[in-house]
Design an enzyme around this catalytic site. Structure first.
Site, PDB file in Angstrom:
ATOM      1  N   TYR A   1      -7.251  15.455  -7.481  1.00  0.00           N
ATOM      2  CA  TYR A   1      -6.364  14.639  -8.326  1.00  0.00           C
ATOM      3  C   TYR A   1      -5.246  15.526  -8.894  1.00  0.00           C
ATOM      4  O   TYR A   1      -4.058  15.204  -8.779  1.00  0.00           O
ATOM      5  CB  TYR A   1      -7.164  13.986  -9.465  1.00  0.00           C
ATOM      6  CG  TYR A   1      -6.295  13.172 -10.408  1.00  0.00           C
ATOM      7  CD1 TYR A   1      -5.819  11.916 -10.043  1.00  0.00           C
ATOM      8  CD2 TYR A   1      -5.940  13.668 -11.668  1.00  0.00           C
ATOM      9  CE1 TYR A   1      -5.013  11.170 -10.903  1.00  0.00           C
ATOM     10  CE2 TYR A   1      -5.142  12.927 -12.529  1.00  0.00           C
ATOM     11  CZ  TYR A   1      -4.680  11.677 -12.146  1.00  0.00           C
ATOM     12  OH  TYR A   1      -3.880  10.950 -12.996  1.00  0.00           O
TER      13      TYR A   1
ATOM     14  N   ASN B   1       0.881  -1.166   0.000  1.00  0.00           N
ATOM     15  CA  ASN B   1       0.000   0.000   0.000  1.00  0.00           C
ATOM     16  C   ASN B   1       0.919   1.216   0.000  1.00  0.00           C
ATOM     17  O   ASN B   1       1.601   1.483   0.989  1.00  0.00           O
ATOM     18  CB  ASN B   1      -0.891  -0.010   1.251  1.00  0.00           C
ATOM     19  CG  ASN B   1      -1.762   1.238   1.312  1.00  0.00           C
ATOM     20  OD1 ASN B   1      -1.687   2.115   0.448  1.00  0.00           O
ATOM     21  ND2 ASN B   1      -2.565   1.333   2.354  1.00  0.00           N
ATOM     22  N   VAL B   2       0.948   1.945  -1.102  1.00  0.00           N
ATOM     23  CA  VAL B   2       1.942   3.028  -1.230  1.00  0.00           C
ATOM     24  C   VAL B   2       1.769   4.133  -0.187  1.00  0.00           C
ATOM     25  O   VAL B   2       2.698   4.898   0.060  1.00  0.00           O
ATOM     26  CB  VAL B   2       1.961   3.665  -2.646  1.00  0.00           C
ATOM     27  CG1 VAL B   2       2.462   2.697  -3.689  1.00  0.00           C
ATOM     28  CG2 VAL B   2       0.612   4.248  -3.025  1.00  0.00           C
TER      29      VAL B   2
ATOM     30  N   ASN C   1       4.287   4.666  -9.865  1.00  0.00           N
ATOM     31  CA  ASN C   1       3.215   4.733 -10.860  1.00  0.00           C
ATOM     32  C   ASN C   1       1.823   4.557 -10.241  1.00  0.00           C
ATOM     33  O   ASN C   1       0.839   5.054 -10.790  1.00  0.00           O
ATOM     34  CB  ASN C   1       3.474   3.645 -11.924  1.00  0.00           C
ATOM     35  CG  ASN C   1       2.252   3.333 -12.748  1.00  0.00           C
ATOM     36  OD1 ASN C   1       1.908   4.081 -13.660  1.00  0.00           O
ATOM     37  ND2 ASN C   1       1.553   2.259 -12.419  1.00  0.00           N
TER      38      ASN C   1
ATOM     39  N   ILE D   1      -4.719   8.257 -21.240  1.00  0.00           N
ATOM     40  CA  ILE D   1      -4.205   6.958 -21.678  1.00  0.00           C
ATOM     41  C   ILE D   1      -5.315   5.923 -21.468  1.00  0.00           C
ATOM     42  O   ILE D   1      -5.977   5.928 -20.423  1.00  0.00           O
ATOM     43  CB  ILE D   1      -2.959   6.559 -20.840  1.00  0.00           C
ATOM     44  CG1 ILE D   1      -1.947   7.719 -20.735  1.00  0.00           C
ATOM     45  CG2 ILE D   1      -2.309   5.302 -21.407  1.00  0.00           C
ATOM     46  CD1 ILE D   1      -1.352   8.213 -22.021  1.00  0.00           C
TER      47      ILE D   1
ATOM     48  N   ALA E   1      -4.221  18.335  -7.795  1.00  0.00           N
ATOM     49  CA  ALA E   1      -3.370  18.798  -6.687  1.00  0.00           C
ATOM     50  C   ALA E   1      -2.338  17.730  -6.340  1.00  0.00           C
ATOM     51  O   ALA E   1      -1.154  18.024  -6.119  1.00  0.00           O
ATOM     52  CB  ALA E   1      -4.230  19.130  -5.473  1.00  0.00           C
ATOM     53  N   SER E   2      -2.791  16.482  -6.306  1.00  0.00           N
ATOM     54  CA  SER E   2      -1.861  15.396  -5.949  1.00  0.00           C
ATOM     55  C   SER E   2      -0.774  15.246  -7.011  1.00  0.00           C
ATOM     56  O   SER E   2       0.385  14.964  -6.700  1.00  0.00           O
ATOM     57  CB  SER E   2      -2.620  14.079  -5.759  1.00  0.00           C
ATOM     58  OG  SER E   2      -3.075  13.558  -6.997  1.00  0.00           O
ATOM     59  N   LYS E   3      -1.139  15.454  -8.273  1.00  0.00           N
ATOM     60  CA  LYS E   3      -0.151  15.319  -9.343  1.00  0.00           C
ATOM     61  C   LYS E   3       0.789  16.522  -9.384  1.00  0.00           C
ATOM     62  O   LYS E   3       1.934  16.421  -9.835  1.00  0.00           O
ATOM     63  CB  LYS E   3      -0.862  15.102 -10.683  1.00  0.00           C
ATOM     64  CG  LYS E   3      -1.608  13.763 -10.745  1.00  0.00           C
ATOM     65  CD  LYS E   3      -0.650  12.585 -10.544  1.00  0.00           C
ATOM     66  CE  LYS E   3      -1.316  11.237 -10.690  1.00  0.00           C
ATOM     67  NZ  LYS E   3      -0.366  10.117 -10.536  1.00  0.00           N
TER      68      LYS E   3
ATOM     69  N   SER F   1       0.848  13.866 -14.121  1.00  0.00           N
ATOM     70  CA  SER F   1      -0.230  13.902 -15.114  1.00  0.00           C
ATOM     71  C   SER F   1      -0.208  15.258 -15.809  1.00  0.00           C
ATOM     72  O   SER F   1       0.225  16.253 -15.220  1.00  0.00           O
ATOM     73  CB  SER F   1      -1.581  13.735 -14.409  1.00  0.00           C
ATOM     74  OG  SER F   1      -2.633  14.116 -15.291  1.00  0.00           O
TER      75      SER F   1
HETATM   76  P1  NAD Z   1      -4.982   1.841 -13.209  1.00  0.00           P
HETATM   77  O1  NAD Z   1      -6.161   2.149 -12.359  1.00  0.00           O
HETATM   78  O2  NAD Z   1      -5.156   0.954 -14.399  1.00  0.00           O
HETATM   79  O3  NAD Z   1      -3.824   1.211 -12.306  1.00  0.00           O
HETATM   80  C1  NAD Z   1      -3.472   1.760 -11.066  1.00  0.00           C
HETATM   81  C2  NAD Z   1      -2.856   0.673 -10.217  1.00  0.00           C
HETATM   82  O4  NAD Z   1      -2.482   1.272  -8.955  1.00  0.00           O
HETATM   83  C3  NAD Z   1      -3.841  -0.470  -9.890  1.00  0.00           C
HETATM   84  O5  NAD Z   1      -3.234  -1.731 -10.105  1.00  0.00           O
HETATM   85  C4  NAD Z   1      -4.159  -0.260  -8.416  1.00  0.00           C
HETATM   86  O6  NAD Z   1      -4.448  -1.465  -7.712  1.00  0.00           O
HETATM   87  C5  NAD Z   1      -2.863   0.389  -7.915  1.00  0.00           C
HETATM   88  N1  NAD Z   1      -3.065   1.115  -6.666  1.00  0.00           N
HETATM   89  C6  NAD Z   1      -4.066   1.967  -6.343  1.00  0.00           C
HETATM   90  N2  NAD Z   1      -3.944   2.382  -5.074  1.00  0.00           N
HETATM   91  C7  NAD Z   1      -2.813   1.790  -4.581  1.00  0.00           C
HETATM   92  C8  NAD Z   1      -2.148   1.828  -3.325  1.00  0.00           C
HETATM   93  N3  NAD Z   1      -2.632   2.548  -2.297  1.00  0.00           N
HETATM   94  N4  NAD Z   1      -1.010   1.108  -3.173  1.00  0.00           N
HETATM   95  C9  NAD Z   1      -0.528   0.349  -4.199  1.00  0.00           C
HETATM   96  N5  NAD Z   1      -1.129   0.261  -5.402  1.00  0.00           N
HETATM   97  C10 NAD Z   1      -2.250   0.980  -5.586  1.00  0.00           C
HETATM   98  O7  NAD Z   1      -4.393   3.264 -13.616  1.00  0.00           O
HETATM   99  P2  NAD Z   1      -3.425   3.742 -14.804  1.00  0.00           P
HETATM  100  O8  NAD Z   1      -4.240   4.474 -15.762  1.00  0.00           O
HETATM  101  O9  NAD Z   1      -2.551   2.631 -15.242  1.00  0.00           O
HETATM  102  O10 NAD Z   1      -2.568   4.836 -14.010  1.00  0.00           O
HETATM  103  C11 NAD Z   1      -1.223   4.651 -13.603  1.00  0.00           C
HETATM  104  C12 NAD Z   1      -0.671   6.007 -13.184  1.00  0.00           C
HETATM  105  O11 NAD Z   1      -0.706   6.911 -14.291  1.00  0.00           O
HETATM  106  C13 NAD Z   1      -1.472   6.688 -12.067  1.00  0.00           C
HETATM  107  O12 NAD Z   1      -0.593   7.350 -11.192  1.00  0.00           O
HETATM  108  C14 NAD Z   1      -2.314   7.689 -12.825  1.00  0.00           C
HETATM  109  O13 NAD Z   1      -2.715   8.775 -12.023  1.00  0.00           O
HETATM  110  C15 NAD Z   1      -1.345   8.101 -13.904  1.00  0.00           C
HETATM  111  N6  NAD Z   1      -1.995   8.710 -15.054  1.00  0.00           N
HETATM  112  C16 NAD Z   1      -2.904   8.010 -15.781  1.00  0.00           C
HETATM  113  C17 NAD Z   1      -3.525   8.633 -16.856  1.00  0.00           C
HETATM  114  C18 NAD Z   1      -4.543   7.912 -17.684  1.00  0.00           C
HETATM  115  O14 NAD Z   1      -5.177   8.577 -18.524  1.00  0.00           O
HETATM  116  N7  NAD Z   1      -4.754   6.632 -17.534  1.00  0.00           N
HETATM  117  C19 NAD Z   1      -3.207   9.960 -17.181  1.00  0.00           C
HETATM  118  C20 NAD Z   1      -2.267  10.642 -16.422  1.00  0.00           C
HETATM  119  C21 NAD Z   1      -1.656  10.001 -15.359  1.00  0.00           C
END
Ligand code: NAD
Length: 244
Positions: free
Chosen positions: A149, A58-59, A85, A182, A151-153, A137
């Site tokens: 969201y 759990n990050v 990630n 994505i 803010a966190s990024k 992001s």
């Molecule tokens: P996703 O939801 O497919 O995968 C996220 C993964 O993080 C999941 O496997 C989930 O179980 C894990 N996770 C969530 N909370 C967690 C925690 N507390 N501890 C450990 N693992 C945890 O999402 P994604 O689209 O692959 O996103 C990956 C990263 O890219 C994220 O940080 C997201 O904010 C960022 N991002 C995604 C997009 C997009 O459009 N998909 C755009 C910009 C940034």
């Protein structure tokens, strides 16, 4: 020889979407990959792949990070690469966001990468080399997403630069990626509206949404020695959306 041959890489959120794609690519390129995720069921599939080890994390937990970093270092002898990630998102309108929402978002998306760097950097410093890649992001760079969201990024953006400054003398590089939209489980809701999807594609100069591999390939470059003189950098990967 792969581009990250024999390197030990921790990839958080490695059980889904962008993280899962990175796990596959990094292992194909020769790394020993620790797919760290809170979703244990999804990790079972990851663990069946060659050179991939699923570990629960759990990050937002300091304790989880401390034990994961120690275990990886003991088991594999070093840590070369960390990709922060894992993350969550939210579609809540800003009027409805309360302090609990804010704190949960910042705990996972903000404290998560911070704690990862805090616990992993000492092992990298011990061998005077390491590469950390933080996933922010595009919303942290432009006026999109008035919410917790973004803010966190924004926090990820700030701590990435600061860590690059703090850890450079230990041979540790820290760079940040700024994905646009994505196609992953996180953005699945978008595909339910063909009209919205069409508008987003229209608004993107390269006329398509991003794929997990678009981000994974950039992360591979930053993880590898090909980027040996790059630290503190910010790479936007959004098909030109935010360039307009
Ligand atoms: P996703 O939801 O497919 O995968 C996220 C993964 O993080 C999941 O496997 C989930 O179980 C894990 N996770 C969530 N909370 C967690 C925690 N507390 N501890 C450990 N693992 C945890 O999402 P994604 O689209 O692959 O996103 C990956 C990263 O890219 C994220 O940080 C997201 O904010 C960022 N991002 C995604 C997009 C997009 O459009 N998909 C755009 C910009 C940034």
């Amino acid at each position: 020889m792969g581009r990250v041959a024999n390197k030990v890489a921790i990839i958080t959120g490695g059980a889904s979407g962008i993280g899962e794609c990175m796990v596959d690519l990094f292992s194909q390129e020769g790394a020993i990959v620790i797919a760290a995720d809170i979703n244990e069921t999804a990790l079972e599939a990851a663990s069946k792949k060659e050179n991939v080890y699923g570990m629960k994390l759990n990050v937002s937990s300091d304790e989880d990070w401390a034990s994961l970093a120690k275990e990886v270092n003991e088991r594999f002898g070093k840590i070369d690469i960390l990709v922060n990630n894992a993350g969550i998102s939210s579609e809540k309108p800003y009027q409805d966001i309360n302090l609990d929402d804010w704190q949960k978002m910042l705990a996972i998306n903000g404290f998560g990468p911070f704690a990862g760097m805090k616990h992993v950097a000492p092992y990298m410093a011990a061998q005077k080399q390491g590469s950390i890649i933080n996933i922010s992001s595009y919303t942290a760079q432009i006026g999109q997403g008035f919410n917790h969201y973004s803010a966190s990024k924004g926090a990820v953006r700030a701590i990435s630069k600061a860590a690059a400054t703090a850890f450079g003398r230990d041979g540790i590089r820290v760079n940040a990626l700024f994905p646009g939209i994505i196609e992953t489980p996180m953005t699945q809701a978008l595909s339910t509206s063909k009209e919205l999807l069409g508008r987003l594609i229209q608004a993107t100069p390269l006329q398509r949404l991003g794929q997990p591999a678009d981000i994974a390939k950039a992360a591979l470059f930053l993880a590898s020695d090909d980027s040996a003189y790059i630290t503190g950098a910010e790479l936007v990967i959004d098909g030109g959306f935010s360039a307009q």
